[in-house]
Design an enzyme around this catalytic site. Sequence first.
Site, PDB file in Angstrom:
ATOM      1  N   ARG A  42     -40.514  53.481  35.617  1.00 45.56           N
ATOM      2  CA  ARG A  42     -39.278  54.274  35.272  1.00 45.56           C
ATOM      3  C   ARG A  42     -39.539  56.013  35.124  1.00 45.56           C
ATOM      4  O   ARG A  42     -39.094  56.423  34.149  1.00 45.56           O
ATOM      5  CB  ARG A  42     -38.588  53.821  34.150  1.00 45.56           C
ATOM      6  CG  ARG A  42     -37.941  52.504  34.099  1.00 45.56           C
ATOM      7  CD  ARG A  42     -37.475  51.977  33.098  1.00 45.56           C
ATOM      8  NE  ARG A  42     -36.160  52.289  32.927  1.00 45.56           N
ATOM      9  CZ  ARG A  42     -35.184  51.782  33.418  1.00 45.56           C
ATOM     10  NH1 ARG A  42     -35.199  50.478  33.701  1.00 45.56           N
ATOM     11  NH2 ARG A  42     -33.903  52.115  33.426  1.00 45.56           N
ATOM     12  N   ASP A 101     -49.869  60.635  28.331  1.00 45.65           N
ATOM     13  CA  ASP A 101     -48.342  61.255  27.955  1.00 45.65           C
ATOM     14  C   ASP A 101     -48.781  62.438  27.297  1.00 45.65           C
ATOM     15  O   ASP A 101     -49.668  62.976  26.966  1.00 45.65           O
ATOM     16  CB  ASP A 101     -47.559  60.126  27.394  1.00 45.65           C
ATOM     17  CG  ASP A 101     -46.116  60.363  27.806  1.00 45.65           C
ATOM     18  OD1 ASP A 101     -45.713  61.504  27.693  1.00 45.65           O
ATOM     19  OD2 ASP A 101     -45.493  59.201  27.842  1.00 45.65           O
ATOM     20  N   GLY A 142     -51.802  64.649  27.932  1.00 49.46           N
ATOM     21  CA  GLY A 142     -51.714  65.444  29.156  1.00 49.46           C
ATOM     22  C   GLY A 142     -50.348  65.437  29.761  1.00 49.46           C
ATOM     23  O   GLY A 142     -49.712  64.903  29.522  1.00 49.46           O
ATOM     24  N   ASP A 143     -50.298  66.469  30.599  1.00 48.55           N
ATOM     25  CA  ASP A 143     -49.223  66.511  31.415  1.00 48.55           C
ATOM     26  C   ASP A 143     -49.362  66.022  32.743  1.00 48.55           C
ATOM     27  O   ASP A 143     -50.464  66.609  33.411  1.00 48.55           O
ATOM     28  CB  ASP A 143     -48.809  68.129  31.318  1.00 48.55           C
ATOM     29  CG  ASP A 143     -47.296  68.176  31.999  1.00 48.55           C
ATOM     30  OD1 ASP A 143     -47.218  67.630  32.934  1.00 48.55           O
ATOM     31  OD2 ASP A 143     -46.741  69.351  31.516  1.00 48.55           O
ATOM     32  N   ASP A 191      -5.207  18.471  28.083  1.00 41.64           N
ATOM     33  CA  ASP A 191      -4.591  16.904  27.688  1.00 41.64           C
ATOM     34  C   ASP A 191      -5.689  16.013  28.155  1.00 41.64           C
ATOM     35  O   ASP A 191      -5.593  16.203  29.471  1.00 41.64           O
ATOM     36  CB  ASP A 191      -3.132  16.787  27.905  1.00 41.64           C
ATOM     37  CG  ASP A 191      -2.815  15.431  27.174  1.00 41.64           C
ATOM     38  OD1 ASP A 191      -2.369  14.435  28.006  1.00 41.64           O
ATOM     39  OD2 ASP A 191      -2.850  15.470  25.916  1.00 41.64           O
TER      40      ASP A 191
HETATM   41  O1  LIG Z   1     -14.978  10.718  25.233  1.00 39.42           O
HETATM   42  C1  LIG Z   1     -14.151  11.292  24.645  1.00 39.42           C
HETATM   43  N1  LIG Z   1     -12.915  11.106  25.180  1.00 39.42           N
HETATM   44  C2  LIG Z   1     -11.850  12.034  24.730  1.00 39.42           C
HETATM   45  C3  LIG Z   1     -12.031  12.573  23.549  1.00 39.42           C
HETATM   46  C4  LIG Z   1     -11.120  13.576  22.569  1.00 39.42           C
HETATM   47  O2  LIG Z   1      -9.964  12.826  22.825  1.00 39.42           O
HETATM   48  C5  LIG Z   1      -8.674  13.744  22.598  1.00 39.42           C
HETATM   49  C6  LIG Z   1      -7.575  13.625  23.768  1.00 39.42           C
HETATM   50  O3  LIG Z   1      -6.577  13.770  23.191  1.00 39.42           O
HETATM   51  P1  LIG Z   1      -5.584  15.257  23.504  1.00 39.42           P
HETATM   52  O4  LIG Z   1      -5.997  15.605  24.816  1.00 39.42           O
HETATM   53  O5  LIG Z   1      -4.147  14.643  23.116  1.00 39.42           O
HETATM   54  O6  LIG Z   1      -6.133  16.475  22.443  1.00 39.42           O
HETATM   55  P2  LIG Z   1      -5.913  16.558  20.937  1.00 39.42           P
HETATM   56  O7  LIG Z   1      -7.176  16.148  20.403  1.00 39.42           O
HETATM   57  O8  LIG Z   1      -4.942  15.896  20.402  1.00 39.42           O
HETATM   58  O9  LIG Z   1      -5.800  18.008  20.658  1.00 39.42           O
HETATM   59  P3  LIG Z   1      -4.654  18.789  21.208  1.00 39.42           P
HETATM   60  O10 LIG Z   1      -4.419  20.068  20.181  1.00 39.42           O
HETATM   61  O11 LIG Z   1      -4.898  19.129  22.562  1.00 39.42           O
HETATM   62  O12 LIG Z   1      -3.315  18.080  21.261  1.00 39.42           O
HETATM   63  C7  LIG Z   1      -9.433  15.194  22.539  1.00 39.42           C
HETATM   64  O13 LIG Z   1      -9.723  15.799  21.385  1.00 39.42           O
HETATM   65  C8  LIG Z   1     -10.696  14.896  23.251  1.00 39.42           C
HETATM   66  O14 LIG Z   1     -11.751  15.809  22.758  1.00 39.42           O
HETATM   67  C9  LIG Z   1     -13.380  12.912  22.921  1.00 39.42           C
HETATM   68  O15 LIG Z   1     -13.907  13.627  21.960  1.00 39.42           O
HETATM   69  N2  LIG Z   1     -14.459  11.991  23.434  1.00 39.42           N
END
Ligand SMILES: O=c1[nH]cc([C@@H]2O[C@H](COP(=O)(O)OP(=O)(O)OP(=O)(O)O)[C@@H](O)[C@H]2O)c(=O)[nH]1
Length: 634
Positions: free
Chosen positions: A544, A501, A527-528, A88
């Site tokens: 090798r 070879d 040759g051998d 996130d």
């Molecule tokens: O510079 C950038 N900053 C952020 C992003 C993108 O923003 C989203 C952040 O949202 P989140 O973490 O909730 O992720 P989601 O897209 O909702 O996908 P989930 O399945 O995890 O819920 C994220 O996609 C970043 O990549 C960007 O692209 N550039």
Amino acid sequence: MVLCPVIGKLQHKRVVLASASPRRQEILSNAGLRFEVVPSRFKEKLHKASFATPYAYAVETAKQKALEVAGRMHQKDLRAPDVVIGADTIVAVGAMILEKPVDKQDAYRMLSRLNGKEHSVFTGVAIVHCCSKDISGPGRTLRLTLSSWAPRAHPTDGRLDTEVSEFYEETTVKFSELSEELLWEYINSGEPMDKAGGYGIQALGGMLVEYVHGDFLNVVGFPLNHFCKELARLYYPPRPEDLRRVRHDSIPAVDTFENLSDSEAGGSDPGQSAKGGRGGEQVDGDRSQAPRTLDAALNGAESRPPFPTGLLELMDGFKASKVLFTACKLKLFDVLKDQGPLQAVDVARKLSTCAGRTEQLLDVCAALGLLEKTHRGYGNTEVATLHLVSDGEHSLQGLAEYNDAHVWGVFTRLGLAVREGADQTRGALGAMEEERLSQSKELTLQFMRAKHSLSKLTAHHVATAFDLSRFASACDLGGCTGILARELAQEYPRLQVTVFDLPEVTELSGGFQRGGRQTERIRFVPGDIFKDSLPEADLYVLSRILQDWPDDKLHKLLSRISSSCKPGGGLLVAEAAAEEEGASRSPRLRTLSAGQPRSADEHRRLLQRHGFRDVRVARAGDLLCVVLGTRAAP
Ligand SMILES: O=c1[nH]cc([C@@H]2O[C@H](COP(=O)(O)OP(=O)(O)OP(=O)(O)O)[C@@H](O)[C@H]2O)c(=O)[nH]1
């Protein structure tokens, strides 16, 4: 940090990315990770004010996203994936957390707050290791942390145990002073809407940014570097002596096991470790026994021996080889190169094979990283395109075919060879060589193709390991298809090269020649190396060769070379590098030769013993050790 092995640790696991973010998918697949995508349905609605810091919120959200997916998959077919990754990304200006804007006005509010200011981007990441287990089953040895969500989700029979490892990364970003007009122009581009903080640094949003301190990919949505370090920490756990040290240091325990008892946590405040509270409840009551690392967790207790992952992989290694050989033999990679991606039934039709079994083969190839499986079907991965397609410049098809047709069979007789006291130094390759000599032209050709494809990988490294421009002529002993000779001639425009070879080899070598100017300076002499007089040359080359022969033969060969070599002439030897010389990434390739790879010192002594001085050693690529000696006056 060595990235590939770390990512490779997930190679045989079913990995799921619990995210719909295309950026995360791209970052992780670019890093070589193979995974399925199952977007999380977890609603990002945790009460922000209840978190002490913005990153704690991001971490918890990441964890809940991953656990939701793990639980859902487990519920669906009672088999959760092995690993679920959740992430996130949020933007924090002071204590305020900005997520994805809900509409243009929201985007405007966010971007106005960031305008001309420095802010932090946090990505929280959760790596959830899952274990679908019947809790009433006998012999349960796992003592894993129970997530607050998952196990109760399933009724009676199976339950999901999870171990969560979580972390966050912070990157500082500063926006320039931006005009209203520019902000609206950017908002109207539509880019801000699915991005944390309302901007995408990787695209148009990059123009708003004055500087970035920290991991750029973290801003984009996934802190790859920290992720790899975390994998390294989980999959390469500290040795027991390190663990002992950790206990006395103040290094925090793995998050999941932070609810340790006093003695395990090594802290004086029993409440301290519980405060974080991110790990959830404990399955088993005995907290003093709770493991501290993933490895320890998988073994239930630190007193138990480490899980023998390497050994188990070794036990199954032959199956993986056979799958690769079979796919090569069926020309699967050729079909997919020309017509892929294809669904399993179409592959089966093209190969005239059984559809069900073909699908199994395709799936295993995908699990081995040889194929990619998408909704469009199966396609070659980069490594397959490069090395497993038969007509590719760097094809190893010949090697695969030869190993399948001959080396495989020879190795099945290894037990017999050992029991009956067969020549241990030559081992399997010795038997193979004898077999080769006694067999057909087709076998010789197969052998040559195998050697040719392997030599193509190493010839340039061997030819350039030392400056050989002082030599006017060279003789590659056992030079087979002349691939090294060609490289030498290309590298040294004055050099005349002889490939020496066996007659049955030189006779067939024409089929491997590509023409080109340097060919005029290459000649093939039958040759051998053990029997026939060696062609005259300033420099003798053995690539090798030595490793496949027992000591008596090896000394015989070196002494023949020594007698033919004029004082001031040279001997160049290229052999598989021994472990201590850093070739540990390729143990399987080294075992292609049955002999024990010699160290640099052993090579030096060998050459000195046969009258060569000024012996120098160099590494050539990832596999070989190259040694150059000058013939002393007798
Ligand atoms: O510079 C950038 N900053 C952020 C992003 C993108 O923003 C989203 C952040 O949202 P989140 O973490 O909730 O992720 P989601 O897209 O909702 O996908 P989930 O399945 O995890 O819920 C994220 O996609 C970043 O990549 C960007 O692209 N550039």
